[in-house]
Design an enzyme around this catalytic site. Structure first.
Site, PDB file in Angstrom:
ATOM      1  N   ASN A  45       0.808  -1.218   0.000  1.00 24.12           N
ATOM      2  CA  ASN A  45       0.000   0.000   0.000  1.00 24.12           C
ATOM      3  C   ASN A  45       0.846   1.276   0.000  1.00 24.12           C
ATOM      4  O   ASN A  45       0.313   2.373   0.137  1.00 24.12           O
ATOM      5  CB  ASN A  45      -0.937   0.009   1.207  1.00 24.12           C
ATOM      6  CG  ASN A  45      -0.190   0.152   2.531  1.00 24.12           C
ATOM      7  OD1 ASN A  45       1.027  -0.026   2.579  1.00 24.12           O
ATOM      8  ND2 ASN A  45      -0.918   0.458   3.597  1.00 24.12           N
ATOM      9  N   ARG A 104      11.499  26.090  -1.969  1.00 26.78           N
ATOM     10  CA  ARG A 104      10.895  27.244  -2.651  1.00 26.78           C
ATOM     11  C   ARG A 104       9.718  27.820  -1.875  1.00 26.78           C
ATOM     12  O   ARG A 104       9.341  28.975  -2.085  1.00 26.78           O
ATOM     13  CB  ARG A 104      10.447  26.842  -4.065  1.00 26.78           C
ATOM     14  CG  ARG A 104      11.577  26.769  -5.065  1.00 26.78           C
ATOM     15  CD  ARG A 104      11.120  26.256  -6.407  1.00 26.78           C
ATOM     16  NE  ARG A 104      10.828  24.830  -6.377  1.00 26.78           N
ATOM     17  CZ  ARG A 104      10.611  24.097  -7.473  1.00 26.78           C
ATOM     18  NH1 ARG A 104      10.615  24.668  -8.661  1.00 26.78           N
ATOM     19  NH2 ARG A 104      10.366  22.805  -7.380  1.00 26.78           N
ATOM     20  N   GLN A 105       9.142  27.026  -0.993  1.00 21.05           N
ATOM     21  CA  GLN A 105       7.998  27.500  -0.210  1.00 21.05           C
ATOM     22  C   GLN A 105       8.496  27.982   1.155  1.00 21.05           C
ATOM     23  O   GLN A 105       8.201  27.400   2.197  1.00 21.05           O
ATOM     24  CB  GLN A 105       6.966  26.375  -0.064  1.00 21.05           C
ATOM     25  CG  GLN A 105       6.389  25.921  -1.401  1.00 21.05           C
ATOM     26  CD  GLN A 105       5.285  24.897  -1.238  1.00 21.05           C
ATOM     27  OE1 GLN A 105       4.401  25.045  -0.386  1.00 21.05           O
ATOM     28  NE2 GLN A 105       5.307  23.860  -2.060  1.00 21.05           N
ATOM     29  N   LYS A 202      12.776  39.654 -14.855  1.00 24.34           N
ATOM     30  CA  LYS A 202      11.729  38.726 -15.261  1.00 24.34           C
ATOM     31  C   LYS A 202      10.469  38.982 -14.459  1.00 24.34           C
ATOM     32  O   LYS A 202      10.508  39.599 -13.388  1.00 24.34           O
ATOM     33  CB  LYS A 202      12.185  37.271 -15.074  1.00 24.34           C
ATOM     34  CG  LYS A 202      12.351  36.836 -13.617  1.00 24.34           C
ATOM     35  CD  LYS A 202      12.796  35.382 -13.536  1.00 24.34           C
ATOM     36  CE  LYS A 202      12.923  34.928 -12.081  1.00 24.34           C
ATOM     37  NZ  LYS A 202      13.403  33.551 -11.964  1.00 24.34           N
ATOM     38  N   ARG A 204       6.784  37.070 -12.946  1.00 20.15           N
ATOM     39  CA  ARG A 204       6.234  35.760 -12.584  1.00 20.15           C
ATOM     40  C   ARG A 204       4.790  35.925 -12.132  1.00 20.15           C
ATOM     41  O   ARG A 204       4.463  36.831 -11.376  1.00 20.15           O
ATOM     42  CB  ARG A 204       7.067  35.146 -11.453  1.00 20.15           C
ATOM     43  CG  ARG A 204       6.607  33.767 -11.029  1.00 20.15           C
ATOM     44  CD  ARG A 204       7.411  33.244  -9.847  1.00 20.15           C
ATOM     45  NE  ARG A 204       8.810  33.097 -10.159  1.00 20.15           N
ATOM     46  CZ  ARG A 204       9.342  32.013 -10.733  1.00 20.15           C
ATOM     47  NH1 ARG A 204       8.547  31.028 -11.081  1.00 20.15           N
ATOM     48  NH2 ARG A 204      10.626  31.941 -10.973  1.00 20.15           N
ATOM     49  N   THR A 235      12.060  23.014 -14.499  1.00 22.04           N
ATOM     50  CA  THR A 235      11.624  22.689 -15.860  1.00 22.04           C
ATOM     51  C   THR A 235      12.502  23.334 -16.923  1.00 22.04           C
ATOM     52  O   THR A 235      12.397  22.999 -18.102  1.00 22.04           O
ATOM     53  CB  THR A 235      10.171  23.132 -16.085  1.00 22.04           C
ATOM     54  OG1 THR A 235      10.080  24.551 -15.903  1.00 22.04           O
ATOM     55  CG2 THR A 235       9.233  22.430 -15.122  1.00 22.04           C
ATOM     56  N   GLY A 236      13.352  24.274 -16.510  1.00 26.05           N
ATOM     57  CA  GLY A 236      14.304  24.878 -17.448  1.00 26.05           C
ATOM     58  C   GLY A 236      13.760  26.013 -18.283  1.00 26.05           C
ATOM     59  O   GLY A 236      14.490  26.603 -19.082  1.00 26.05           O
ATOM     60  N   GLY A 237      12.494  26.356 -18.115  1.00 25.11           N
ATOM     61  CA  GLY A 237      11.904  27.402 -18.942  1.00 25.11           C
ATOM     62  C   GLY A 237      12.488  28.775 -18.683  1.00 25.11           C
ATOM     63  O   GLY A 237      12.850  29.501 -19.617  1.00 25.11           O
TER      64      GLY A 237
END
Length: 326
Positions: A45, A104-105, A202, A204, A235-237
Site C-alpha cells: 500500500n 521554494r515555499q 523577469k 512571474r 523545468t528549465g523554462g
C-alpha cells in the site's frame, strides 16, 4: 567497516536512503568508511519500512537522502530513518539533505499559503534530528526554521573553480537570473576575480507554478561570456529564456551554472536547445540517462559533503571550508 571512531569514544555512522545511492557511496568513499546496512522496502500500500542492520547505540549518525521526484516518498523515508535511529539509541542524528525539500515555499507570497520549508524543518525535529546539513538553500532564511544547528554548504567554490578552467576570467560577466539572487552573484563575481555583474529582469505569475518570463538584461554583457547562475533548474523554462535574452543582447557565449539539477520534463530538451555553450550542475540530485545531453557537465558534491561531515564529527569548523564566508 561501517563506523569511524574518534578519541576512542565517538563513533560516526553513515546511513543512506534509496533516492541517490551513488552519491551516498561517494561520500562514504571520501570518508574512508562504508554505509550502514539498512533494510528498506515498501509495503503493497506504499508504506515504507526501514531498519538498520547493525547496532547504532551511542553513535553520531548522519542520515543522507536526496529528494528527487517523487519527493514526498523520499522525505517520508528519511523521516522514518531518523525515527528508527533515534529509537535505536543513536546519540546524535544529523540530517544530510543536499537539496532541501520544499525550499521554494519559504515564505507567504499570498494569503492562506503555507510555509512548507518551515514544516519540513519541524518534521525533521519531531522525528529526532539534532542538526541539518544542506547545500545552497533557496534562501538563507531557511536556516532559521530549524531549532538547532544548520550547516549551509555552498557549491560556489566547486562550480566557479570549474568555470575558471573553461573560460578566461577577463571576459566573464556573472549574470543573476533575477534581482533576488544578486547577493549570490556577488559571491560568484568575487570568486571569479571581480567579474562584472548583470541581472535578467523577469516577471512571474504567482498563481502559475514553474512559469516566469525573462524580459531584459541590465549590465555589460556585449561580446562577453556570461555565466548565468541559479540555485536550481526545474523545468528549465526560465533559465532557457534568460539565455535567449542574453544572446539577443550581444553575449558572446552563455554558460549555465546551477547547484541542483531537478530537471523536471522538459528541462533536458529546453536546455539542450537553449543555445548555452555548457550547462554545469552538481550531483545533489540523481540525473538519469534520459535527462543527460551533450552540453551537460556534472560535478560531484561528495567531497564537500564528506569534509563537512568530518568537521561536524570532529567538532571542527564548517565555516572554515568556505574561507569564513559561510
Amino acid at each position: 567497516m561501517t563506523e569511524i571512531t574518534a578519541h576512542g569514544e565517538k563513533k560516526l555512522v553513515l546511513a543512506a536512503g534509496r533516492a541517490h545511492p551513488e552519491l551516498a557511496r561517494e561520500i562514504a568513499k571520501e570518508l574512508g568508511t562504508e554505509l550502514l546496512p539498512v533494510d528498506a522496502y515498501d509495503f503493497a500500500n506504499g508504506e515504507i519500512y526501514v531498519r538498520a542492520g547493525e547496532s547504532v547505540r551511542g553513535t553520531d549518525a548522519f542520515v543522507i537522502q536526496a529528494h528527487p521526484a517523487p519527493l514526498n516518498n523520499w522525505l517520508m523515508e528519511q523521516l522514518i530513518m531518523i525515527d528508527s535511529l533515534k529509537r535505536a539509541s543513536a546519540k546524535r542524528i544529523t540530517v544530510v539533505s543536499p537539496f532541501y525539500p520544499y525550499s521554494r515555499q519559504d515564505k507567504k507570497g499570498r494569503g492562506r499559503e503555507p510555509i512548507s520549508a518551515r514544516l519540513v524543518a519541524d518534521m525533521y525535529k519531531t522525528a529526532g534530528a539534532d542538526r541539518i546539513m544542506s547545500v545552497d538553500l533557496h534562501t538563507s532564511q531557511i536556516q532559521g526554521f530549524f531549532d538547532g544547528p544548520v550547516d549551509h554548504l555552498m557549491a560556489i567554490p566547486l562550480l566557479a573553480d570549474y568555470i575558471r578552467t573553461r573560460v578566461s576570467a577577463d571576459n566573464i560577466t556573472v549574470v543573476s537570473p533575477d534581482t533576488g539572487r544578486v547577493r549570490v552573484a556577488e559571491q560568484w563575481a568575487e570568486r571569479l576575480g571581480g567579474a562584472p555583474l548583470a541581472f535578467v529582469h523577469k516577471s512571474r505569475d504567482l498563481t502559475v507554478p514553474n512559469q516566469a518570463v525573462s524580459k531584459t538584461v541590465v549590465g555589460q554583457i556585449e561580446g562577453r561570456t556570461c555565466v548565468l547562475i541559479d540555485d536550481m533548474i526545474d523545468t528549465g523554462g526560465t533559465i532557457s529564456g534568460a539565455v535567449q535574452v542574453l544572446k539577443n543582447a550581444g553575449a558572446k557565449d552563455v554558460i549555465i551554472a546551477a547547484t541542483h539539477a531537478v530537471f523536471s520534463d522538459p528541462a533536458a530538451r529546453r536546455l539542450s536547445e537553449s543555445g548555452a555553450r555548457e550547462v554545469v550542475v552538481t550531483n545533489t540530485l540523481p540525473i538519469t540517462a534520459d535527462k543527460r545531453f551533450p552540453e551537460l557537465t556534472v560535478l560531484s558534491i561528495a567531497p564537500l559533503i564528506a569534509r563537512a561531515i568530518r568537521e561536524v564529527f570532529d567538532d571542527g569548523s564548517v565555516t572554515s571550508l568556505f574561507d569564513g564566508n559561510a
